[in-house]
Design a protein around this motif. Sequence first.
Motif, PDB file in Angstrom:
ATOM      1  N   ALA A   3      15.460 -14.266  -1.199  1.00 23.72           N
ATOM      2  CA  ALA A   3      14.265 -13.702  -0.565  1.00 23.72           C
ATOM      3  C   ALA A   3      14.008 -14.334   0.797  1.00 23.72           C
ATOM      4  CB  ALA A   3      13.054 -13.905  -1.466  1.00 23.72           C
ATOM      5  N   TYR A  15       7.569  -3.828 -10.549  1.00 22.89           N
ATOM      6  CA  TYR A  15       8.017  -4.880  -9.643  1.00 22.89           C
ATOM      7  C   TYR A  15       7.114  -6.101  -9.802  1.00 22.89           C
ATOM      8  CZ  TYR A  15       4.015  -3.436  -6.808  1.00 22.89           C
ATOM      9  OH  TYR A  15       2.747  -3.128  -6.376  1.00 22.89           O
ATOM     10  N   SER A  16       7.592  -7.212  -9.291  1.00 20.53           N
ATOM     11  CA  SER A  16       6.782  -8.434  -9.272  1.00 20.53           C
ATOM     12  C   SER A  16       6.827  -9.021  -7.872  1.00 20.53           C
ATOM     13  CB  SER A  16       7.310  -9.463 -10.286  1.00 20.53           C
ATOM     14  OG  SER A  16       8.662  -9.798 -10.017  1.00 20.53           O
ATOM     15  N   ILE A  75       7.010 -12.097  -5.548  1.00 20.87           N
ATOM     16  CA  ILE A  75       7.472 -13.480  -5.677  1.00 20.87           C
ATOM     17  C   ILE A  75       7.010 -14.367  -4.525  1.00 20.87           C
ATOM     18  CG2 ILE A  75       9.470 -12.901  -7.091  1.00 20.87           C
ATOM     19  CD1 ILE A  75      11.183 -12.984  -4.558  1.00 20.87           C
ATOM     20  N   ASN A  76       6.596 -13.741  -3.435  1.00 19.90           N
ATOM     21  CA  ASN A  76       6.107 -14.546  -2.306  1.00 19.90           C
ATOM     22  C   ASN A  76       5.364 -13.644  -1.334  1.00 19.90           C
ATOM     23  OD1 ASN A  76       5.653 -16.801  -0.744  1.00 19.90           O
ATOM     24  ND2 ASN A  76       7.644 -16.751   0.263  1.00 19.90           N
ATOM     25  N   SER A 124      17.380 -11.296  -5.144  1.00 18.39           N
ATOM     26  CA  SER A 124      16.983 -12.363  -6.057  1.00 18.39           C
ATOM     27  C   SER A 124      15.945 -13.239  -5.372  1.00 18.39           C
ATOM     28  CB  SER A 124      18.191 -13.211  -6.469  1.00 18.39           C
ATOM     29  OG  SER A 124      18.620 -14.014  -5.379  1.00 18.39           O
ATOM     30  N   GLU A 125      15.347 -14.115  -6.133  1.00 16.72           N
ATOM     31  CA  GLU A 125      14.312 -14.984  -5.567  1.00 16.72           C
ATOM     32  C   GLU A 125      14.902 -15.944  -4.543  1.00 16.72           C
ATOM     33  OE1 GLU A 125      10.505 -17.635  -7.139  1.00 16.72           O
ATOM     34  OE2 GLU A 125      11.790 -16.560  -8.550  1.00 16.72           O
ATOM     35  N   TYR A 135       7.279 -10.220  -0.692  1.00 11.33           N
ATOM     36  CA  TYR A 135       8.650 -10.159  -1.193  1.00 11.33           C
ATOM     37  C   TYR A 135       8.590  -9.823  -2.669  1.00 11.33           C
ATOM     38  CZ  TYR A 135       9.507 -12.557   3.212  1.00 11.33           C
ATOM     39  OH  TYR A 135       9.543 -12.894   4.544  1.00 11.33           O
ATOM     40  N   ILE A 136       9.319  -8.787  -3.072  1.00  9.88           N
ATOM     41  CA  ILE A 136       9.232  -8.329  -4.455  1.00  9.88           C
ATOM     42  C   ILE A 136      10.613  -8.266  -5.105  1.00  9.88           C
ATOM     43  CG2 ILE A 136       7.180  -6.973  -3.877  1.00  9.88           C
ATOM     44  CD1 ILE A 136       8.937  -4.440  -4.167  1.00  9.88           C
ATOM     45  N   LEU A 137      10.610  -8.271  -6.437  1.00  5.63           N
ATOM     46  CA  LEU A 137      11.817  -8.065  -7.236  1.00  5.63           C
ATOM     47  C   LEU A 137      11.571  -6.889  -8.163  1.00  5.63           C
ATOM     48  CD1 LEU A 137      12.779 -11.705  -8.314  1.00  5.63           C
ATOM     49  CD2 LEU A 137      13.769 -10.367  -6.449  1.00  5.63           C
TER      50      LEU A 137
END
Length: 231
Positions: free
Chosen positions: A137, A75-76, A78-79, A133-134, A94-96
Motif C-alpha cells: 500500500a 472492502y476494508s 487499511i490506511n 496487499s497491506e 488505501y483499501i483492500l
Amino acid sequence: MSLSTCKNCHENISVTSKICSECGEERSAPKYQKIIIVTMILITAFGLWLIFSDNGANSRNIQQLSIQDGVAKDYSIINQVNYSSDNTERIKIYILSTAAIRKEDRAATVQTAAEAYLYSQRADEVTALLEISEIAAGKGNPLAIAIYTPNTCINGEDRCDEPMWQIESSDQRFTAQEITIMEKWYIFKDSYKEDHRKISEDGFRISIAKKIHIPAKDVSIPVIIRKKITG
C-alpha cells in the motif's frame, strides 16, 4: 393573575385573554412568541433544505457515475492520509478487497469507497486506492484508483468543467509468489533507504531469491497497467 394593558382601551386584562373583556379588541401574540414561531419555521425550513439537497446530490451522483457491469465488493480501509491545503479537505484512503477481481468490479469498489468516505467525512476530495496487499500500500502500484471531487472548482476556476470522477482500473491477477516478491522488494528497498545504502536491482533480486528460495531470474516486480474508466 398576571395582567397586561389593552392597547385600545388601556384597561387591565389577563395575559392569557385573547380578547379584551372591556372593548372587545383582539390581542396580538406577544413579541417573544412571534420570534419563537418565526425561528422554529426557519430552522424547520433549513433542515428540510439540507435533507433534500443532500439526497438530490447523492442520487444525482449515483446516476451519473455507475460503472457499467461493475459491482462494488466488500472492502476494508487499511490506511488514510490527509493532505489538505488552502482550506480544502483532501484525503487518500488505501483499501483492500479480495473479492474485487474483475476490472469493472475493482472500479466500482474504489468508486463506492471514495464516495462513502467523502460524505462521511464531509471532505472536498477523496482518492481511493485499491492495493494488492497491506505491505504494498502506498508504493504507487495500486490495482485501481478513484479520485472523487464533487466541486472541481476547488482546483481553480478554470477547472470547474472538469469531470468530478477520475477512475482507472486493472484486471490483472497475481499469484501468491508474485505478491510475495513484490512485498519483499518493497521491504528490502525501504530498509536500504533507511540505512542510506545503495544496491542495484540485481542485488535486490539476489537477496529476495535467497529469502524465498527461488532462482534470481524468477524475481521480477509485476507492473500494473490500469485502464481509464472515466474522467
